[in-house]
Write a protein that holds these residues in place. Structure first.
Motif, PDB file in Angstrom:
ATOM      1  N   ILE A 190      40.594 -27.124   5.747  1.00  0.00           N
ATOM      2  CA  ILE A 190      41.462 -25.983   6.024  1.00  0.00           C
ATOM      3  C   ILE A 190      41.517 -25.697   7.524  1.00  0.00           C
ATOM      4  O   ILE A 190      42.393 -24.987   7.981  1.00  0.00           O
ATOM      5  CB  ILE A 190      41.047 -24.722   5.231  1.00  0.00           C
ATOM      6  N   TYR A 191      40.572 -26.268   8.264  1.00  0.00           N
ATOM      7  CA  TYR A 191      40.587 -26.169   9.723  1.00  0.00           C
ATOM      8  C   TYR A 191      39.909 -27.405  10.289  1.00  0.00           C
ATOM      9  O   TYR A 191      38.912 -27.875   9.739  1.00  0.00           O
ATOM     10  CB  TYR A 191      39.856 -24.915  10.217  1.00  0.00           C
ATOM     11  N   GLU A 192      40.443 -27.903  11.408  1.00  0.00           N
ATOM     12  CA  GLU A 192      39.858 -29.077  12.045  1.00  0.00           C
ATOM     13  C   GLU A 192      40.143 -29.030  13.542  1.00  0.00           C
ATOM     14  O   GLU A 192      41.261 -28.733  13.954  1.00  0.00           O
ATOM     15  CB  GLU A 192      40.454 -30.338  11.438  1.00  0.00           C
ATOM     16  N   SER A 193      39.119 -29.312  14.342  1.00  0.00           N
ATOM     17  CA  SER A 193      39.270 -29.338  15.790  1.00  0.00           C
ATOM     18  C   SER A 193      38.233 -30.281  16.394  1.00  0.00           C
ATOM     19  O   SER A 193      37.117 -30.384  15.883  1.00  0.00           O
ATOM     20  CB  SER A 193      39.081 -27.937  16.381  1.00  0.00           C
ATOM     21  N   ASP A 194      38.607 -30.938  17.479  1.00  0.00           N
ATOM     22  CA  ASP A 194      37.677 -31.799  18.219  1.00  0.00           C
ATOM     23  C   ASP A 194      36.881 -31.018  19.253  1.00  0.00           C
ATOM     24  O   ASP A 194      35.993 -31.565  19.903  1.00  0.00           O
ATOM     25  CB  ASP A 194      38.437 -32.916  18.943  1.00  0.00           C
ATOM     26  N   ARG A 195      37.179 -29.746  19.418  1.00  0.00           N
ATOM     27  CA  ARG A 195      36.561 -28.940  20.464  1.00  0.00           C
ATOM     28  C   ARG A 195      35.114 -28.560  20.138  1.00  0.00           C
ATOM     29  O   ARG A 195      34.679 -28.608  18.986  1.00  0.00           O
ATOM     30  CB  ARG A 195      37.388 -27.668  20.680  1.00  0.00           C
ATOM     31  N   LEU A 196      34.394 -28.158  21.168  1.00  0.00           N
ATOM     32  CA  LEU A 196      33.022 -27.665  21.043  1.00  0.00           C
ATOM     33  C   LEU A 196      33.075 -26.198  20.615  1.00  0.00           C
ATOM     34  O   LEU A 196      33.760 -25.392  21.248  1.00  0.00           O
ATOM     35  CB  LEU A 196      32.295 -27.789  22.382  1.00  0.00           C
ATOM     36  N   PHE A 197      32.355 -25.861  19.551  1.00  0.00           N
ATOM     37  CA  PHE A 197      32.252 -24.482  19.063  1.00  0.00           C
ATOM     38  C   PHE A 197      30.794 -24.058  19.080  1.00  0.00           C
ATOM     39  O   PHE A 197      29.904 -24.857  18.785  1.00  0.00           O
ATOM     40  CB  PHE A 197      32.783 -24.348  17.632  1.00  0.00           C
ATOM     41  N   LYS A 198      30.579 -22.792  19.398  1.00  0.00           N
ATOM     42  CA  LYS A 198      29.231 -22.223  19.370  1.00  0.00           C
ATOM     43  C   LYS A 198      29.216 -20.997  18.475  1.00  0.00           C
ATOM     44  O   LYS A 198      30.230 -20.300  18.353  1.00  0.00           O
ATOM     45  CB  LYS A 198      28.811 -21.785  20.781  1.00  0.00           C
ATOM     46  N   VAL A 199      28.060 -20.737  17.864  1.00  0.00           N
ATOM     47  CA  VAL A 199      27.889 -19.464  17.182  1.00  0.00           C
ATOM     48  C   VAL A 199      27.890 -18.416  18.280  1.00  0.00           C
ATOM     49  O   VAL A 199      27.027 -18.427  19.164  1.00  0.00           O
ATOM     50  CB  VAL A 199      26.585 -19.416  16.367  1.00  0.00           C
ATOM     51  N   TRP A 200      28.887 -17.561  18.263  1.00  0.00           N
ATOM     52  CA  TRP A 200      29.057 -16.592  19.332  1.00  0.00           C
ATOM     53  C   TRP A 200      28.397 -15.260  18.991  1.00  0.00           C
ATOM     54  O   TRP A 200      27.766 -14.639  19.813  1.00  0.00           O
ATOM     55  CB  TRP A 200      30.543 -16.391  19.631  1.00  0.00           C
ATOM     56  N   GLN A 201      28.566 -14.849  17.736  1.00  0.00           N
ATOM     57  CA  GLN A 201      27.949 -13.599  17.318  1.00  0.00           C
ATOM     58  C   GLN A 201      27.834 -13.572  15.802  1.00  0.00           C
ATOM     59  O   GLN A 201      28.705 -14.085  15.098  1.00  0.00           O
ATOM     60  CB  GLN A 201      28.767 -12.391  17.783  1.00  0.00           C
ATOM     61  N   TYR A 202      26.749 -12.974  15.338  1.00  0.00           N
ATOM     62  CA  TYR A 202      26.565 -12.725  13.912  1.00  0.00           C
ATOM     63  C   TYR A 202      26.004 -11.326  13.768  1.00  0.00           C
ATOM     64  O   TYR A 202      25.014 -10.990  14.421  1.00  0.00           O
ATOM     65  CB  TYR A 202      25.614 -13.750  13.280  1.00  0.00           C
ATOM     66  N   THR A 203      26.648 -10.509  12.958  1.00  0.00           N
ATOM     67  CA  THR A 203      26.139  -9.161  12.718  1.00  0.00           C
ATOM     68  C   THR A 203      25.769  -9.042  11.243  1.00  0.00           C
ATOM     69  O   THR A 203      26.627  -9.199  10.373  1.00  0.00           O
ATOM     70  CB  THR A 203      27.174  -8.072  13.092  1.00  0.00           C
ATOM     71  N   VAL A 204      24.509  -8.803  11.003  1.00  0.00           N
ATOM     72  CA  VAL A 204      24.006  -8.679   9.641  1.00  0.00           C
ATOM     73  C   VAL A 204      24.598  -7.449   8.976  1.00  0.00           C
ATOM     74  O   VAL A 204      25.100  -7.518   7.852  1.00  0.00           O
ATOM     75  CB  VAL A 204      22.459  -8.607   9.639  1.00  0.00           C
ATOM     76  N   SER A 205      24.584  -6.317   9.660  1.00  0.00           N
ATOM     77  CA  SER A 205      25.038  -5.070   9.052  1.00  0.00           C
ATOM     78  C   SER A 205      26.528  -5.085   8.726  1.00  0.00           C
ATOM     79  O   SER A 205      26.961  -4.467   7.756  1.00  0.00           O
ATOM     80  CB  SER A 205      24.709  -3.881   9.953  1.00  0.00           C
ATOM     81  N   LEU A 258      40.516 -11.114  16.839  1.00  0.00           N
ATOM     82  CA  LEU A 258      40.391 -11.014  15.387  1.00  0.00           C
ATOM     83  C   LEU A 258      39.700  -9.723  14.961  1.00  0.00           C
ATOM     84  O   LEU A 258      39.467  -9.484  13.794  1.00  0.00           O
ATOM     85  CB  LEU A 258      39.624 -12.222  14.826  1.00  0.00           C
ATOM     86  N   GLY A 259      39.359  -8.909  15.928  1.00  0.00           N
ATOM     87  CA  GLY A 259      38.681  -7.637  15.669  1.00  0.00           C
ATOM     88  C   GLY A 259      37.390  -7.567  16.450  1.00  0.00           C
ATOM     89  O   GLY A 259      36.661  -8.544  16.552  1.00  0.00           O
ATOM     90  N   GLN A 260      37.155  -6.404  17.044  1.00  0.00           N
ATOM     91  CA  GLN A 260      35.961  -6.237  17.866  1.00  0.00           C
ATOM     92  C   GLN A 260      34.725  -6.170  16.993  1.00  0.00           C
ATOM     93  O   GLN A 260      34.694  -5.432  16.011  1.00  0.00           O
ATOM     94  CB  GLN A 260      36.084  -4.968  18.704  1.00  0.00           C
ATOM     95  N   LEU A 261      33.734  -6.941  17.336  1.00  0.00           N
ATOM     96  CA  LEU A 261      32.467  -6.910  16.626  1.00  0.00           C
ATOM     97  C   LEU A 261      31.538  -5.924  17.305  1.00  0.00           C
ATOM     98  O   LEU A 261      31.601  -5.748  18.510  1.00  0.00           O
ATOM     99  CB  LEU A 261      31.827  -8.300  16.592  1.00  0.00           C
ATOM    100  N   PRO A 262      30.672  -5.261  16.560  1.00  0.00           N
ATOM    101  CA  PRO A 262      29.732  -4.315  17.154  1.00  0.00           C
ATOM    102  C   PRO A 262      28.908  -4.992  18.252  1.00  0.00           C
ATOM    103  O   PRO A 262      28.520  -6.154  18.121  1.00  0.00           O
ATOM    104  CB  PRO A 262      28.834  -3.903  15.997  1.00  0.00           C
ATOM    105  N   GLY A 263      28.698  -4.275  19.340  1.00  0.00           N
ATOM    106  CA  GLY A 263      27.873  -4.795  20.434  1.00  0.00           C
ATOM    107  C   GLY A 263      28.643  -5.612  21.450  1.00  0.00           C
ATOM    108  O   GLY A 263      28.062  -6.162  22.366  1.00  0.00           O
ATOM    109  N   THR A 264      29.976  -5.707  21.290  1.00  0.00           N
ATOM    110  CA  THR A 264      30.775  -6.429  22.283  1.00  0.00           C
ATOM    111  C   THR A 264      31.621  -5.431  23.055  1.00  0.00           C
ATOM    112  O   THR A 264      31.916  -4.348  22.561  1.00  0.00           O
ATOM    113  CB  THR A 264      31.697  -7.471  21.614  1.00  0.00           C
TER     114      THR A 264
END
Length: 119
Positions: free
Chosen positions: A4-19, A112-118
């Motif tokens: 459903i998505y494909e890219s050759d680019r480098l991706f990093k986990v940028w943020q994860y919010t548990v709450s 895509l929407g502001q995540l808490p802490g950004t």
């Protein structure tokens, strides 16, 4: 099943919010001239790498959901299972991912929407 998505680019986990149960993967614009954000919302479980050198996302199959469910001793809804890369070692159980490519910088909030802490 197809990707459903494909890219050759480098991706990093940028943020994860548990709450807020949100995971943001980002490919920054420094190398490519644009930024791509991929957002998973309603995250129930995840097993992800810190960095992906090229990224594919596909829906899991019933068999893959069963195998992950057995390994974690949980019930996995196949409609919520998204596999990152090959195999079942990297996955997110969540709502459908969204992505957007734009000209934002790393310190800009995701469109895509502001995540808490950004900012």
């Amino acid at each position: 099943m197809g990707n459903i998505y494909e890219s050759d680019r480098l991706f990093k986990v940028w943020q994860y919010t548990v709450s807020h149960r949100r995971l943001l993967l980002r490919s920054s614009r420094e190398e490519y001239g644009t930024r791509i954000d991929i957002l998973f919302a309603g995250v129930e479980r995840l097993c992800v790498q810190r960095v992906y050198e090229g990224l594919t996302i596909r829906r899991g199959t019933g068999e893959e959901a069963r195998r992950i469910g057995e390994a974690l001793d949980i019930e996995v809804d196949v409609e919520s299972l998204y596999l990152l890369g090959d195999g079942i070692s990297s996955f997110v159980i969540s709502g459908a991912p969204q992505w957007r490519e734009d000209d934002g910088y790393n310190d800009d909030p995701s469109r895509l929407g502001q995540l808490p802490g950004t900012p």
